[in-house]
Design an enzyme around this catalytic site. Structure first.
Site, PDB file in Angstrom:
ATOM      1  N   SER A 182       0.818  -1.148  -0.121  1.00  0.00           N
ATOM      2  CA  SER A 182       0.034  -0.106  -0.050  1.00  0.00           C
ATOM      3  C   SER A 182       0.900   1.292  -0.030  1.00  0.00           C
ATOM      4  O   SER A 182       2.108   0.938   0.378  1.00  0.00           O
ATOM      5  CB  SER A 182      -0.793   0.038   1.158  1.00  0.00           C
ATOM      6  OG  SER A 182      -1.405   1.224   1.584  1.00  0.00           O
ATOM      7  N   TYR A 228      -1.503  -0.727  10.388  1.00  0.00           N
ATOM      8  CA  TYR A 228      -1.799  -1.153   8.975  1.00  0.00           C
ATOM      9  C   TYR A 228      -0.515  -0.766   8.417  1.00  0.00           C
ATOM     10  O   TYR A 228      -0.033  -1.467   7.453  1.00  0.00           O
ATOM     11  CB  TYR A 228      -3.041  -0.311   8.542  1.00  0.00           C
ATOM     12  CG  TYR A 228      -3.227  -0.481   7.001  1.00  0.00           C
ATOM     13  CD1 TYR A 228      -3.719  -1.822   6.829  1.00  0.00           C
ATOM     14  CD2 TYR A 228      -3.077   0.513   6.115  1.00  0.00           C
ATOM     15  CE1 TYR A 228      -3.686  -2.066   5.100  1.00  0.00           C
ATOM     16  CE2 TYR A 228      -3.236   0.204   4.583  1.00  0.00           C
ATOM     17  CZ  TYR A 228      -3.644  -1.020   4.286  1.00  0.00           C
ATOM     18  OH  TYR A 228      -3.769  -1.260   2.916  1.00  0.00           O
TER      19      TYR A 228
HETATM   20  C1  8X3 Z   1      -4.911   1.980   1.578  1.00  0.00           C
HETATM   21  C2  8X3 Z   1      -4.570   3.050   0.961  1.00  0.00           C
HETATM   22  O1  8X3 Z   1      -4.920   5.474   0.505  1.00  0.00           O
HETATM   23  O2  8X3 Z   1      -6.719   4.145   0.889  1.00  0.00           O
HETATM   24  O3  8X3 Z   1      -4.107   0.545   1.334  1.00  0.00           O
HETATM   25  O4  8X3 Z   1      -5.128   4.529   2.980  1.00  0.00           O
HETATM   26  S1  8X3 Z   1      -5.391   4.350   1.366  1.00  0.00           S
END
Ligand code: 8X3
Length: 245
Positions: free
Chosen positions: A131, A144
């Site tokens: 991510s 996260y």
């Molecule tokens: C999630 C990315 O930008 O929606 O993995 O937080 S974001």
């Protein structure tokens, strides 16, 4: 020759779109998920080139047997993952954090380890879903973001371990994608999810599935190490500074 992809988390979002993309392009797909009804629905849609495996990423003791019974696999897509509720650690419950760490980190490592002998034999590829949070922290997302930073660095380290084997490894790092991600993160708050994506023209699960497919079908001599994507509408805010009153 038909190639086989093992994709985790195919009951929704990016994993489901990826399963559809690979099957429609002639691959065999083994797709995992926890929700049997969704797997059944996908299996009836995709037909005999899709094999459903009902499993939880936290059930690591089943992974060696799973790798054996899956037969030859050319591509492992470690997509399954989730985020705990947005909260400062000081206000967080431990259980949801454990679920995230066990799914995003422990499960991903264990599954990769179990499939490595076959992937090495096939000179295959591993695509890990990280991510943008791996690189850019935001308030309430420490665990996260930490889990996704692990996925990114694990992917790069794995490239070192696999030097000389021909196995490719890529960390795909999306920003805002409209999926059930936010619904899960907010404990099922549809209004909060809609509010986040509304007017933002976010990326779609299909965008990321197409990217995974692109990476997977590059020439065998070419490795994309990490690939970061955002919708055009998303960028960065400045540093937060607390000032004395
Ligand atoms: C999630 C990315 O930008 O929606 O993995 O937080 S974001």
């Amino acid at each position: 020759m038909t190639r086989t992809a093992f994709i985790t988390g195919t009951t929704a979002g990016i994993g489901e779109a990826a399963a559809r993309k690979f099957v429609n392009d002639g691959w065999q797909v083994i797709g995992t998920g926890r929700r049997a009804d969704r797997l059944d629905r996908l299996a009836s849609e995709l037909g005999s080139n899709f094999r459903a495996v009902e499993m939880d990423m936290r059930d690591t003791s089943s992974f060696d047997q799973l790798a054996k019974s899956s037969g030859p696999v050319d591509l492992l897509v470690n997509n399954a993952g989730l985020a705990p509720p947005m909260s400062g650690l000081q206000a967080a419950e431990q259980d949801p954090l454990d679920t995230v760490i066990e799914t995003n980190i422990t499960g991903l490592v264990a599954l990769t380890r179990a499939f490595l002998p076959g992937l090495i034999e096939a000179k295959g590829a591993i695509i890990n879903l990280s991510s943008v949070a791996a690189t850019y922290p935001y308030k309430g997302g420490a665990v996260y973001a930490g889990s996704k930073a692990f996925v990114r660095q694990f992917s790069l380290g794995l490239r070192c371990d696999l030097a000389g084997t021909g196995v490719r490894v890529t960390s795909i790092e999306p920003g805002m994608v409209e999926t059930e991600f936010t619904l899960v993160r907010t404990g099922g708050d549809q209004a909060a999810s809609d509010a986040l994506y509304n007017g933002a023209d976010p990326m779609t699960a299909q965008d990321i599935a197409d990217t995974i497919f692109y990476v997977a079908t590059l020439p065998a001599h070419l490795n994309i190490n990490a690939l970061e994507l955002m919708p055009v509408s998303q960028s960065w805010a400045g540093f937060a500074v607390e000032r004395k009153a």
